[in-house]
Design an enzyme around this catalytic site. Sequence first.
Site, mmCIF file in Angstrom:
data_model
loop_
_atom_site.group_PDB
_atom_site.id
_atom_site.type_symbol
_atom_site.label_atom_id
_atom_site.label_comp_id
_atom_site.label_asym_id
_atom_site.label_seq_id
_atom_site.Cartn_x
_atom_site.Cartn_y
_atom_site.Cartn_z
ATOM 1 N N TYR A 67 34.445 38.649 48.454
ATOM 2 C CA TYR A 67 34.363 37.478 47.760
ATOM 3 C C TYR A 67 33.564 37.361 46.568
ATOM 4 C CZ TYR A 67 34.804 36.158 52.961
ATOM 5 O OH TYR A 67 35.021 36.037 54.132
ATOM 6 N N PHE A 78 35.567 40.240 54.825
ATOM 7 C CA PHE A 78 35.511 39.016 55.772
ATOM 8 C C PHE A 78 34.028 38.683 55.973
ATOM 9 C CE2 PHE A 78 39.813 40.305 56.651
ATOM 10 C CZ PHE A 78 40.416 39.402 56.041
ATOM 11 N N HIS A 187 47.761 36.467 57.841
ATOM 12 C CA HIS A 187 46.190 36.396 57.540
ATOM 13 C C HIS A 187 45.507 35.053 57.941
ATOM 14 C CE1 HIS A 187 42.939 36.351 54.413
ATOM 15 N NE2 HIS A 187 43.428 37.605 54.387
#
Length: 221
Positions: A67, A78, A187
């Site tokens: 991120y 994630f 995804h």
Amino acid sequence: MLIEISSSWKEKLKDEFDKSYFVNLVEFVKNEYATHTCFPNDNLIFSAFDYCPFEDVKVVIIGQDPYHGFGQANGLCFSVNDGVIFPPSLINIFKEIEQDLKLPIPISGNLERWASQGVLLLNATLTVRESEAGSHQKKGWEEFTDAVIQKISDEKENVVFLLWGGFAKKKGAKIDRYKHLILETGHPSPLSANRGFWFGNKHFSATNSFLKSKNFKEIEW
């Protein structure tokens, strides 16, 4: 950039650290962290390996980039730090777990609890500039993480590889499917999930069923 990685992985990957691509990658990352705000924090770059030693790997989840928002990335794909608002993909992961296993959505999006049970949460690229998605792609990380995946495929058996989306499927193309379980789906991002390519995949129950069949402890998702 110091290669501070758990001893089990350092032994398995020692040949990679001396290759020219990795030497160049280290110099690139050092310069980027010295001149830009980058994520995750430099002491967390190899967190996926530190929380999940080679001998403990039972499941591999492949992400793409960390991120790139401030305070989000913690070195596990994630996953976000405690107290951080869940990104959309992580929300959809938790919603699928809720549907699949009838478990409540957790308070924290920090997936260290998965990693410590043998889930390698591996991004293809381990670093990124703030607010610049993909900024550290094609600098050598992909070659390194390909080597990680190949090492697991070659030297372990009965690992579950969760390949979510086209990128992960390509990344896992060389995994030995005779030795390991490969589960593929879309995804978890809203773009994919809202078109019907994510929800209902039941990867989490399927993973635990497989692990149980091999006399491994199931993952507490």
